[in-house]
Write a protein that holds these residues in place. Structure first.
Motif, PDB file in Angstrom:
ATOM      1  N   ILE A   1      90.213  32.910  46.594  1.00  0.00           N
ATOM      2  CA  ILE A   1      89.623  32.675  47.920  1.00  0.00           C
ATOM      3  C   ILE A   1      89.306  31.197  48.116  1.00  0.00           C
ATOM      4  CG2 ILE A   1      87.564  33.095  49.326  1.00  0.00           C
ATOM      5  CD1 ILE A   1      87.571  35.968  48.166  1.00  0.00           C
ATOM      6  N   ILE A   2      88.690  30.578  47.110  1.00  0.00           N
ATOM      7  CA  ILE A   2      88.350  29.163  47.216  1.00  0.00           C
ATOM      8  C   ILE A   2      89.610  28.322  47.399  1.00  0.00           C
ATOM      9  CG2 ILE A   2      87.417  27.178  45.949  1.00  0.00           C
ATOM     10  CD1 ILE A   2      85.379  29.113  44.688  1.00  0.00           C
ATOM     11  N   SER A   3      90.645  28.623  46.643  1.00  0.00           N
ATOM     12  CA  SER A   3      91.904  27.877  46.750  1.00  0.00           C
ATOM     13  C   SER A   3      92.516  28.023  48.136  1.00  0.00           C
ATOM     14  CB  SER A   3      92.894  28.363  45.689  1.00  0.00           C
ATOM     15  OG  SER A   3      92.422  28.098  44.387  1.00  0.00           O
ATOM     16  N   ALA A   4      92.472  29.234  48.675  1.00  0.00           N
ATOM     17  CA  ALA A   4      93.042  29.471  50.003  1.00  0.00           C
ATOM     18  C   ALA A   4      92.284  28.700  51.071  1.00  0.00           C
ATOM     19  CB  ALA A   4      93.017  30.965  50.317  1.00  0.00           C
ATOM     20  N   VAL A   5      90.963  28.706  50.996  1.00  0.00           N
ATOM     21  CA  VAL A   5      90.147  27.995  51.987  1.00  0.00           C
ATOM     22  C   VAL A   5      90.378  26.492  51.903  1.00  0.00           C
ATOM     23  CG1 VAL A   5      87.780  27.447  52.681  1.00  0.00           C
ATOM     24  CG2 VAL A   5      88.410  29.813  52.127  1.00  0.00           C
TER      25      VAL A   5
ATOM     26  N   GLY B   1      92.871  28.600  59.053  1.00  0.00           N
ATOM     27  CA  GLY B   1      93.850  29.679  58.929  1.00  0.00           C
ATOM     28  C   GLY B   1      93.463  30.673  57.858  1.00  0.00           C
ATOM     29  N   ALA B   2      93.001  30.177  56.711  1.00  0.00           N
ATOM     30  CA  ALA B   2      92.568  31.064  55.628  1.00  0.00           C
ATOM     31  C   ALA B   2      91.328  31.850  56.036  1.00  0.00           C
ATOM     32  CB  ALA B   2      92.295  30.260  54.365  1.00  0.00           C
ATOM     33  N   LEU B   3      90.389  31.198  56.724  1.00  0.00           N
ATOM     34  CA  LEU B   3      89.186  31.895  57.171  1.00  0.00           C
ATOM     35  C   LEU B   3      89.543  33.031  58.127  1.00  0.00           C
ATOM     36  CD1 LEU B   3      86.667  28.958  57.771  1.00  0.00           C
ATOM     37  CD2 LEU B   3      86.822  30.476  55.786  1.00  0.00           C
ATOM     38  N   ARG B   4      90.511  32.791  59.007  1.00  0.00           N
ATOM     39  CA  ARG B   4      90.956  33.848  59.923  1.00  0.00           C
ATOM     40  C   ARG B   4      91.500  35.047  59.146  1.00  0.00           C
ATOM     41  NH1 ARG B   4      94.252  30.082  62.762  1.00  0.00           N
ATOM     42  NH2 ARG B   4      93.162  29.088  64.488  1.00  0.00           N
ATOM     43  N   GLU B   5      92.369  34.747  58.178  1.00  0.00           N
ATOM     44  CA  GLU B   5      92.990  35.825  57.401  1.00  0.00           C
ATOM     45  C   GLU B   5      91.949  36.615  56.614  1.00  0.00           C
ATOM     46  OE1 GLU B   5      95.943  34.028  54.957  1.00  0.00           O
ATOM     47  OE2 GLU B   5      97.063  33.196  56.656  1.00  0.00           O
TER      48      GLU B   5
END
Length: 448
Positions: free
Chosen positions: A44-48, A54-58
């Protein structure tokens, strides 16, 4: 037919256990939990960090079932939430804020100046951090009280930039619960985000850039992240510690009660249940030297758990490996066992409860006697309910004003004051084989 509660027993009587032995013996959540969460949180941290908004939306769609354009809560939604707040709830929040402010304002340490000789002054100044990110959990319950517990000490410390995050709620149009928004508005917090879990911690720690078009604003990184949450939030805070400051690893709640034969079984059971209703993973532990009390508490747990609203959740928490009764030899072993457990919340229900409480060395907060239940601290004692869990109270503190302050030391020596200690500096720099340290002093007195 509902199965009987499996409120297990750990008997340490006569075992003469060391601190390490007691720590191993007391009920705890199964050991793999934090390790299991860590891999998911790292993803999760890496995606954010990599994909920002965009990551927060997903993640909002995946975890909360909410479609977002941007997580910032509009100002009009904050105002509408406060206008629509039940007057009785508003009055309760205002009283909680008043008491929390009184306690927080008294916590701020004074700056000090120490004169160590003529012209030799060392000072310590307490300075607030510039920006903080405060997390308020959602999930199985609503926590406007956590808004107060996070915001009030930050304001008392003098923090000028405060952002708050709480999970989006599908039932409320993708915004956090309106009571949480109302509490934020009541405290004057304007920067509120509908972001939950580990992704909120990551967004605060690393910041979120504005999108390339400039139409969607970013989120500025913070200096300190605080607030309670589940195992994923606590793990995220552990992983970003060092990038930002954190208050403590405030994970799933826990209560310990140290009680003797003078305690009321009904009150002990009620207080164990009060924390068990937070979460199926919540920990409720009774330490006692009275087998009779333990037996009576079991009866009360069965009776009261069957009658409470969240009975299923309570029964699961009380039957888990993190809960149970610990039978101790006597009060001395009971105190030692409580220090080994280092509870988030520790209630003392013994004869001379105040005297026993004064001997405890490891707890997030201590509640003394029959009329200081944990529920009081959760809402209206004036104390803070954001506290260390999982044994971390052995080395960390609950949220308080100093969480948001830095102690900056200021050294102000005159020429003569430096000259007085110059010989000592040269001697010590030589002993450490760092001669340039000494030369940086002697050059100030060389003939020009």
């Amino acid at each position: 037919m509902t199965a009987a509660l499996n409120f297990r027993t750990v008997d340490v009587r006569g075992a003469h256990l060391s601190l390490a032995g007691l720590r191993a013996a007391v009920p705890r959540a199964q050991s793999g939990t934090m390790a299991d969460a860590e891999g998911k949180v790292l993803d999760i941290i890496s995606a954010v960090r990599a994909r920002g908004i965009g990551a927060l939306r997903e993640l909002a769609l995946a975890f909360d079932g909410v479609e977002q354009t941007h997580p910032r809560v509009p100002a009009e939604a904050l105002r509408a939430a406060l206008e629509g707040l039940d007057p009785a709830v508003r009055a309760a929040l205002e009283e909680s804020i008043r008491r929390a402010r009184s306690f927080a304002d008294a916590q701020r340490p004074a700056n000090i100046d120490v004169e160590l000789g003529e012209g030799a002054v060392v000072s310590q100044n307490w300075v607030p951090v510039a920006r903080v990110g405060l997390y308020v959990p959602g999930g199985l319950a609503v926590y406007p009280s956590s808004v107060i517990m996070n915001v009030v000490p930050a304001l008392a410390a003098g923090v000028e930039s405060i952002a708050l995050a709480s999970p989006p709620q599908k039932n409320f149009g993708g915004l956090p619960h309106p009571t949480i928004l109302a509490a934020a508005c009541l405290l004057g917090i304007e920067e509120v985000y509908a972001i939950g879990g580990a992704q909120a911690i990551a967004a605060f720690a690393y910041g979120i850039p504005a999108d390339a078009s400039g139409n969607l604003p970013g989120i500025d990184p913070v200096d300190v992240v605080t607030g309670p949450g589940n195992i994923f939030v606590a793990t995220a805070k552990r992983l970003v510690k060092g990038v930002v400051g954190i208050d403590s690893e405030a994970g799933t709640t826990e209560i310990a009660i140290l009680a003797d034969s003078t305690a009321s079984p009904a009150l002990v059971a009620a207080d164990l249940i009060s924390q068990a209703e937070h979460d199926p993973k919540a920990a409720s532990v009774l330490f006692t030297d009275s087998e009779a009390l333990a037996a009576e508490v079991r009866v009360e747990l069965e009776r009261q758990a069957a009658a409470t609203k969240h009975s299923s959740r309570v029964r699961e928490a009380l039957s888990g490996p993190q809960s149970g009764v610990v039978l101790v030899e006597d009060l001395e072993q009971g105190i030692a066992a409580c220090d080994a457990y280092a509870a988030e919340h520790l209630e003392i229900m013994t004869a001379d409860a105040a005297g026993v409480a004064a001997r405890i060395r490891s707890a997030g907060a201590i509640f003394v006697g029959d009329y200081s239940p944990v529920s009081l601290g959760d809402y209206c004692a004036g104390s803070n309910h954001v506290l260390p869990t999982s044994g971390t109270a052995a080395f960390s503190s609950g949220l308080n004003v100093t969480t948001f302050l830095r102690a900056i030391q200021v050294i102000n020596y005159s020429r003569s004051a430096l000259e007085q200690v110059s010989g000592h500096i040269v001697s010590l720099s030589g002993a450490e084989d760092l001669p340039a340290h000494g030369e940086a002093v002697t050059v100030r007195f060389a003939a020009r």
